[in-house]
Design an enzyme around this catalytic site. Sequence first.
Site, mmCIF file in Angstrom:
data_model
loop_
_atom_site.group_PDB
_atom_site.id
_atom_site.type_symbol
_atom_site.label_atom_id
_atom_site.label_comp_id
_atom_site.label_asym_id
_atom_site.label_seq_id
_atom_site.Cartn_x
_atom_site.Cartn_y
_atom_site.Cartn_z
ATOM 1 N N GLY A 69 -33.726 -69.990 33.253
ATOM 2 C CA GLY A 69 -32.899 -70.996 32.580
ATOM 3 C C GLY A 69 -31.486 -70.515 32.401
ATOM 4 O O GLY A 69 -30.932 -69.838 33.288
ATOM 5 N N PHE A 108 -42.718 -66.233 28.964
ATOM 6 C CA PHE A 108 -41.350 -65.698 28.974
ATOM 7 C C PHE A 108 -40.828 -65.398 30.374
ATOM 8 O O PHE A 108 -39.974 -64.550 30.570
ATOM 9 C CB PHE A 108 -41.217 -64.486 28.031
ATOM 10 C CG PHE A 108 -41.067 -64.938 26.605
ATOM 11 C CD1 PHE A 108 -42.136 -65.505 25.945
ATOM 12 C CD2 PHE A 108 -39.851 -64.855 25.943
ATOM 13 C CE1 PHE A 108 -42.007 -65.989 24.644
ATOM 14 C CE2 PHE A 108 -39.710 -65.330 24.646
ATOM 15 C CZ PHE A 108 -40.788 -65.891 24.015
ATOM 16 N N GLY A 133 -30.860 -67.125 23.676
ATOM 17 C CA GLY A 133 -29.879 -67.202 22.596
ATOM 18 C C GLY A 133 -30.604 -67.029 21.276
ATOM 19 O O GLY A 133 -31.685 -66.448 21.223
ATOM 20 N N CYS A 181 -32.079 -63.730 17.201
ATOM 21 C CA CYS A 181 -32.913 -62.522 17.327
ATOM 22 C C CYS A 181 -32.646 -61.716 18.590
ATOM 23 O O CYS A 181 -32.196 -60.582 18.517
ATOM 24 C CB CYS A 181 -34.382 -62.912 17.250
ATOM 25 S SG CYS A 181 -34.758 -63.794 15.743
ATOM 26 N N ARG A 183 -27.476 -70.860 16.065
ATOM 27 C CA ARG A 183 -26.897 -69.523 16.167
ATOM 28 C C ARG A 183 -27.008 -68.993 17.602
ATOM 29 O O ARG A 183 -28.092 -68.958 18.180
ATOM 30 C CB ARG A 183 -27.574 -68.567 15.176
ATOM 31 C CG ARG A 183 -27.145 -68.853 13.741
ATOM 32 C CD ARG A 183 -27.876 -67.990 12.768
ATOM 33 N NE ARG A 183 -29.291 -68.343 12.684
ATOM 34 C CZ ARG A 183 -30.183 -67.671 11.960
ATOM 35 N NH1 ARG A 183 -29.807 -66.610 11.290
ATOM 36 N NH2 ARG A 183 -31.441 -68.059 11.922
ATOM 37 N N ASN A 243 -39.066 -57.418 21.036
ATOM 38 C CA ASN A 243 -38.030 -58.404 21.351
ATOM 39 C C ASN A 243 -37.259 -58.014 22.613
ATOM 40 O O ASN A 243 -36.936 -58.857 23.443
ATOM 41 C CB ASN A 243 -37.071 -58.569 20.170
ATOM 42 C CG ASN A 243 -37.579 -59.616 19.189
ATOM 43 O OD1 ASN A 243 -38.678 -60.143 19.349
ATOM 44 N ND2 ASN A 243 -36.797 -59.911 18.170
ATOM 45 N N LYS A 260 -29.073 -60.159 19.180
ATOM 46 C CA LYS A 260 -28.800 -59.147 18.150
ATOM 47 C C LYS A 260 -29.702 -57.926 18.334
ATOM 48 O O LYS A 260 -29.259 -56.780 18.248
ATOM 49 C CB LYS A 260 -29.042 -59.802 16.779
ATOM 50 C CG LYS A 260 -29.076 -58.870 15.601
ATOM 51 C CD LYS A 260 -29.170 -59.649 14.306
ATOM 52 C CE LYS A 260 -30.560 -59.993 13.894
ATOM 53 N NZ LYS A 260 -31.306 -59.104 13.068
#
Length: 433
Positions: free
Chosen positions: A253, A249, A257, A260, A327, A208, A263
């Site tokens: 932009g 990826f 958000g 995942c 979220r 991530n 955090k």
Amino acid sequence: MKIAVVGSGYVGLVTGACFAELGNDVICVDIDEDKISKLNNNTIPIYEPGLEESVVRNKEKGRLKFTTELKKAIKESEIIFICVGTPPKPNGEADLSYVENVARTIAEVMDSYKVIVEKSTVPVETGEKVAKSIRAYNIHKADFDVVSNPEFLREGSAVSDFMNPDRIVIGTESEKARQIMEKLYKPLKAPIIFTDIKSAEIIKHASNSFLATKISFINATANICESAGADVEKVADGIGMDKRIGRAFLNAGIGYGGSCFPKDVDAFVKIAEKLGYDFKLLKSVKEINDEQRKNFVKKIEKSLWIVKNKTIGVLGLAFKPNTDDMRLAPSTYIIAELQKEGAKIKAYDPKAMDKAKEIMEDVTYCSNPYEAAKDADALVIVTEWEEFKELDLKRIKSLMKHPLIIDGRNIYNPEGIKKEGFAYISIGRKDVM
Ligand code: UGA
């Protein structure tokens, strides 16, 4: 195989439904009685393409059950997936109290061999702590193994990601658990990488964080493109064609958000800090991400000159397309900042408006994009839903007070939109006036 999935949030639900789809007997558990009763009545608490159909189908076939009775589910299953939340604490560390709670309950109840799988995103060394906690409370002295099996599901395509994974990561030190997990995942015919538990835990945070790094890298590059008069889309294509880099990826932009990346980047910085490493790279990734949405608000302010009493139509509220998840959605920050300046906000999102209404007041929620554009001084694209790419731009122009589009996701071709008579401001590309 008999499986219990503890935690019926986004990960647990998808995991449970998909394992049932593969022919296993699955019991999904949650402490939230209202959620379980809704699931038992086929009401799915989240929007996720394909999930509702899968839940209904597998319930009907008797392979998928929902319950609040954790102890019973543990007793009846051989494999127990821990999919409870690991929310961030104020200092960025993951709160592992739910994981610990489940581990203790498993220990107190189990009276036969269990494979206990951590699927929740957890810091490295959690597997060790889970095993230690289970050993400490193992009343019946039952045999067990702990496995780390991180998930790589994207919201909006989670069901298809589960069924067609790039890889499956299984971290365990036990041959018996390895064989059980291999058998469980065999029907997916996907590459499996077996590791020790700690490496599997780090694979999740590193994956991530690496993806977040790609996003911040291209956003930083977009800022350079803007100053130089270059086109970030072309730059992303040019670097992305290098197989060692890849185009995925690298969409510039308004930053990442969701529940995942923000955090997990924070958590990985904290994990590194605890282990004695200052992860400066990731700190910059976060900083660039925060700046990106601030810069976007500045673009809107600059192009409107005076924001006070202007009407701004916002297209897209969810943190990304094909989900209703709000979220840490960039839309919440952008709208709040514009409201502080006195803007009137009209907004439309195909799926996220119910959730948006719970957290954002003083917004006029519209039933379609055209209603959001009506009498607007500017139309702002925040989420790149497919339907926004196919809008009738002539109609949009005729409805707006002033034909200005500020696009945070680069969904339009600047030349094409110029021909339609719009002023167009996007990310990392020349403004069209
Ligand atoms: C992410 C990962 O992609 C999954 O592999 C992982 O399992 C999941 O987190 C998790 O840990 O549970 P998700 O947050 O659902 O999945 O969504 P992504 O598609 O990764 O997008 C995250 C954010 O990055 C979104 O706000 C999106 O708009 C943004 N993004 C993505 C960009 O700004 N540019 C891109 O090129 C790609």
